[in-house]
Design a protein around this motif. Structure first.
Motif, PDB file in Angstrom:
ATOM      1  N   LYS A  62       1.939 -11.877  44.598  1.00  0.00           N
ATOM      2  CA  LYS A  62       2.478 -10.337  44.597  1.00  0.00           C
ATOM      3  C   LYS A  62       3.402 -10.462  43.883  1.00  0.00           C
ATOM      4  CE  LYS A  62      -1.506  -8.382  47.477  1.00  0.00           C
ATOM      5  NZ  LYS A  62      -1.936  -7.472  48.032  1.00  0.00           N
ATOM      6  N   LEU A  63       4.601 -10.648  44.754  1.00  0.00           N
ATOM      7  CA  LEU A  63       6.254 -11.161  44.540  1.00  0.00           C
ATOM      8  C   LEU A  63       6.114 -11.710  43.133  1.00  0.00           C
ATOM      9  CD1 LEU A  63       8.780 -10.210  45.153  1.00  0.00           C
ATOM     10  CD2 LEU A  63       9.144 -12.291  47.169  1.00  0.00           C
ATOM     11  N   PHE A  64       5.407 -12.507  43.099  1.00  0.00           N
ATOM     12  CA  PHE A  64       6.074 -13.198  41.934  1.00  0.00           C
ATOM     13  C   PHE A  64       5.445 -12.173  40.716  1.00  0.00           C
ATOM     14  CE2 PHE A  64       3.576 -15.602  38.311  1.00  0.00           C
ATOM     15  CZ  PHE A  64       4.571 -16.242  37.377  1.00  0.00           C
ATOM     16  N   ASN A  65       4.142 -11.492  40.835  1.00  0.00           N
ATOM     17  CA  ASN A  65       4.048 -10.510  39.473  1.00  0.00           C
ATOM     18  C   ASN A  65       4.819  -9.284  39.279  1.00  0.00           C
ATOM     19  OD1 ASN A  65       2.006 -12.184  38.694  1.00  0.00           O
ATOM     20  ND2 ASN A  65       0.277 -12.021  39.861  1.00  0.00           N
ATOM     21  N   ALA A  66       5.011  -9.240  40.728  1.00  0.00           N
ATOM     22  CA  ALA A  66       6.293  -7.943  41.039  1.00  0.00           C
ATOM     23  C   ALA A  66       7.649  -7.727  39.830  1.00  0.00           C
ATOM     24  CB  ALA A  66       6.170  -7.177  42.579  1.00  0.00           C
ATOM     25  N   LEU A  67       7.939  -9.337  40.254  1.00  0.00           N
ATOM     26  CA  LEU A  67       9.659  -9.617  39.597  1.00  0.00           C
ATOM     27  C   LEU A  67       8.920 -10.146  38.229  1.00  0.00           C
ATOM     28  CD1 LEU A  67      11.046 -11.990  42.355  1.00  0.00           C
ATOM     29  CD2 LEU A  67      11.287  -9.482  41.700  1.00  0.00           C
ATOM     30  N   ARG A  68       7.737 -10.488  38.057  1.00  0.00           N
ATOM     31  CA  ARG A  68       7.736 -10.085  36.550  1.00  0.00           C
ATOM     32  C   ARG A  68       7.398  -9.495  35.196  1.00  0.00           C
ATOM     33  NH1 ARG A  68       1.789 -12.560  35.518  1.00  0.00           N
ATOM     34  NH2 ARG A  68       2.321 -12.797  33.291  1.00  0.00           N
ATOM     35  N   ILE A  69       7.131  -8.302  36.407  1.00  0.00           N
ATOM     36  CA  ILE A  69       6.657  -6.546  35.928  1.00  0.00           C
ATOM     37  C   ILE A  69       8.279  -6.092  35.488  1.00  0.00           C
ATOM     38  CG2 ILE A  69       6.155  -4.377  36.317  1.00  0.00           C
ATOM     39  CD1 ILE A  69       3.924  -5.223  37.768  1.00  0.00           C
ATOM     40  N   ALA A  70       9.083  -6.365  36.566  1.00  0.00           N
ATOM     41  CA  ALA A  70      10.470  -6.362  36.506  1.00  0.00           C
ATOM     42  C   ALA A  70      11.235  -6.516  35.260  1.00  0.00           C
ATOM     43  CB  ALA A  70      11.633  -6.943  37.942  1.00  0.00           C
ATOM     44  N   ILE A  71      11.083  -7.660  35.360  1.00  0.00           N
ATOM     45  CA  ILE A  71      11.681  -8.826  34.505  1.00  0.00           C
ATOM     46  C   ILE A  71      11.145  -8.601  32.653  1.00  0.00           C
ATOM     47  CG2 ILE A  71      11.947 -10.634  33.050  1.00  0.00           C
ATOM     48  CD1 ILE A  71      11.587 -12.228  35.498  1.00  0.00           C
ATOM     49  N   ALA A  72       9.745  -7.994  32.457  1.00  0.00           N
ATOM     50  CA  ALA A  72       9.536  -7.530  31.433  1.00  0.00           C
ATOM     51  C   ALA A  72       9.605  -5.762  30.652  1.00  0.00           C
ATOM     52  CB  ALA A  72       7.763  -7.712  31.201  1.00  0.00           C
ATOM     53  N   LEU A  73      10.224  -5.494  31.970  1.00  0.00           N
ATOM     54  CA  LEU A  73      10.697  -4.064  31.979  1.00  0.00           C
ATOM     55  C   LEU A  73      12.364  -3.598  31.202  1.00  0.00           C
ATOM     56  CD1 LEU A  73       9.184  -1.931  35.196  1.00  0.00           C
ATOM     57  CD2 LEU A  73       9.252  -1.352  33.153  1.00  0.00           C
ATOM     58  N   LYS A  74      13.060  -4.896  32.308  1.00  0.00           N
ATOM     59  CA  LYS A  74      14.212  -4.988  31.402  1.00  0.00           C
ATOM     60  C   LYS A  74      14.262  -5.699  29.961  1.00  0.00           C
ATOM     61  CE  LYS A  74      17.265  -4.387  33.388  1.00  0.00           C
ATOM     62  NZ  LYS A  74      17.927  -3.477  33.140  1.00  0.00           N
ATOM     63  N   GLU A  75      13.567  -6.353  29.832  1.00  0.00           N
ATOM     64  CA  GLU A  75      12.806  -6.931  28.524  1.00  0.00           C
ATOM     65  C   GLU A  75      12.493  -6.181  27.397  1.00  0.00           C
ATOM     66  OE1 GLU A  75       9.657  -9.913  28.466  1.00  0.00           O
ATOM     67  OE2 GLU A  75      11.874 -11.186  29.566  1.00  0.00           O
ATOM     68  N   GLN A  76      12.221  -4.641  27.751  1.00  0.00           N
ATOM     69  CA  GLN A  76      12.240  -3.222  26.862  1.00  0.00           C
ATOM     70  C   GLN A  76      13.108  -2.401  27.520  1.00  0.00           C
ATOM     71  OE1 GLN A  76       9.113  -2.715  24.829  1.00  0.00           O
ATOM     72  NE2 GLN A  76       8.460  -5.219  25.616  1.00  0.00           N
ATOM     73  N   GLU A  77      14.425  -3.222  27.410  1.00  0.00           N
ATOM     74  CA  GLU A  77      15.173  -1.821  27.986  1.00  0.00           C
ATOM     75  C   GLU A  77      15.748  -1.165  26.810  1.00  0.00           C
ATOM     76  OE1 GLU A  77      18.930  -1.345  30.337  1.00  0.00           O
ATOM     77  OE2 GLU A  77      18.298  -2.930  30.636  1.00  0.00           O
ATOM     78  N   THR A  78      15.883   0.061  27.885  1.00  0.00           N
ATOM     79  CA  THR A  78      16.554   1.511  26.647  1.00  0.00           C
ATOM     80  C   THR A  78      17.794   1.907  28.019  1.00  0.00           C
ATOM     81  OG1 THR A  78      14.987   3.055  27.814  1.00  0.00           O
ATOM     82  CG2 THR A  78      13.989   1.680  25.172  1.00  0.00           C
ATOM     83  N   GLU A  79      18.439   2.933  27.072  1.00  0.00           N
ATOM     84  CA  GLU A  79      19.627   3.599  27.898  1.00  0.00           C
ATOM     85  C   GLU A  79      18.525   4.664  28.683  1.00  0.00           C
ATOM     86  OE1 GLU A  79      22.305   5.658  26.249  1.00  0.00           O
ATOM     87  OE2 GLU A  79      22.511   2.939  25.805  1.00  0.00           O
ATOM     88  N   VAL A  80      16.598   5.054  28.613  1.00  0.00           N
ATOM     89  CA  VAL A  80      16.314   5.688  29.561  1.00  0.00           C
ATOM     90  C   VAL A  80      15.004   4.968  30.702  1.00  0.00           C
ATOM     91  CG1 VAL A  80      16.005   7.046  27.893  1.00  0.00           C
ATOM     92  CG2 VAL A  80      14.642   5.516  28.210  1.00  0.00           C
ATOM     93  N   ILE A  81      15.612   3.894  31.008  1.00  0.00           N
ATOM     94  CA  ILE A  81      14.765   3.339  32.255  1.00  0.00           C
ATOM     95  C   ILE A  81      16.270   2.193  33.754  1.00  0.00           C
ATOM     96  CG2 ILE A  81      13.415   1.457  32.681  1.00  0.00           C
ATOM     97  CD1 ILE A  81      12.059   1.475  30.824  1.00  0.00           C
ATOM     98  N   GLN A  82      15.931   2.824  34.474  1.00  0.00           N
ATOM     99  CA  GLN A  82      16.612   2.223  36.010  1.00  0.00           C
ATOM    100  C   GLN A  82      15.677   1.622  36.434  1.00  0.00           C
ATOM    101  OE1 GLN A  82      18.940   5.124  37.275  1.00  0.00           O
ATOM    102  NE2 GLN A  82      20.371   3.382  38.458  1.00  0.00           N
ATOM    103  N   LEU A  83      15.938   0.806  36.855  1.00  0.00           N
ATOM    104  CA  LEU A  83      14.734  -0.209  37.995  1.00  0.00           C
ATOM    105  C   LEU A  83      15.522  -0.248  39.147  1.00  0.00           C
ATOM    106  CD1 LEU A  83      12.287  -1.385  37.950  1.00  0.00           C
ATOM    107  CD2 LEU A  83      13.772  -3.578  36.852  1.00  0.00           C
ATOM    108  N   LYS A  84      14.817  -0.475  39.909  1.00  0.00           N
ATOM    109  CA  LYS A  84      15.678  -0.921  41.646  1.00  0.00           C
ATOM    110  C   LYS A  84      14.761  -1.471  41.921  1.00  0.00           C
ATOM    111  CE  LYS A  84      19.225   3.233  41.838  1.00  0.00           C
ATOM    112  NZ  LYS A  84      19.155   4.375  42.847  1.00  0.00           N
ATOM    113  N   ILE A  85      15.094  -3.077  43.055  1.00  0.00           N
ATOM    114  CA  ILE A  85      13.930  -3.911  43.768  1.00  0.00           C
ATOM    115  C   ILE A  85      14.116  -3.398  45.023  1.00  0.00           C
ATOM    116  CG2 ILE A  85      12.829  -5.967  44.226  1.00  0.00           C
ATOM    117  CD1 ILE A  85      13.203  -6.002  40.634  1.00  0.00           C
TER     118      ILE A  85
END
Length: 119
Positions: free
Chosen positions: A17-40
């Motif tokens: 579960k934690l592994f997959n949560a971080l995979r999602i986070a990394i995928a979000l950062k790969e889609q990085e635009t200035e309109v996404i802010q991510l926190k964990i």
């Protein structure tokens, strides 16, 4: 702007579960635009994921390395103080830039978030 908060509760290696949560986070950062802010925010046994010097020879992934990648991309990573205290984890045991925080910070992050994922 989308403000996305991921709150993880699971042990780093007891399930994926934690592994997959971080995979999602990394995928979000790969889609990085200035309109996404991510926190964990790590709670419960997930706080073990931020402990430094992890050795995982039999696994194809390393949670510490995944968190290091996200931190290098300026993603704030905080850990529940109560959860760390209960597990005997101090700031000196954590990877650089991961910080121990209180429920007050999590509450503020939750109020500021447009999307919250609990994993």
């Amino acid at each position: 702007m989308q403000n996305i908060l991921i709150v993880a509760h699971e042990s780093p290696y007891g399930s994926e579960k934690l592994f997959n949560a971080l995979r999602i986070a990394i995928a979000l950062k790969e889609q990085e635009t200035e309109v996404i802010q991510l926190k964990i925010f790590l709670m419960s046994d997930a706080v073990y994921g931020a402990v430094k010097n992890q050795v995982t020879p039999d696994l194809s992934y390393n949670i510490q390395q995944m968190l290091d990648i996200l931190i290098a991309q300026k993603v704030p990573v905080s850990l529940c103080k109560t959860c760390c205290d209960g597990r005997g984890i101090g700031q000196e045991q954590l990877i650089e830039e991961a910080k121990i925080a209180t429920l007050t910070e999590l509450t503020q992050w939750t109020l500021d978030a447009t999307k919250v994922m609990h994993i």
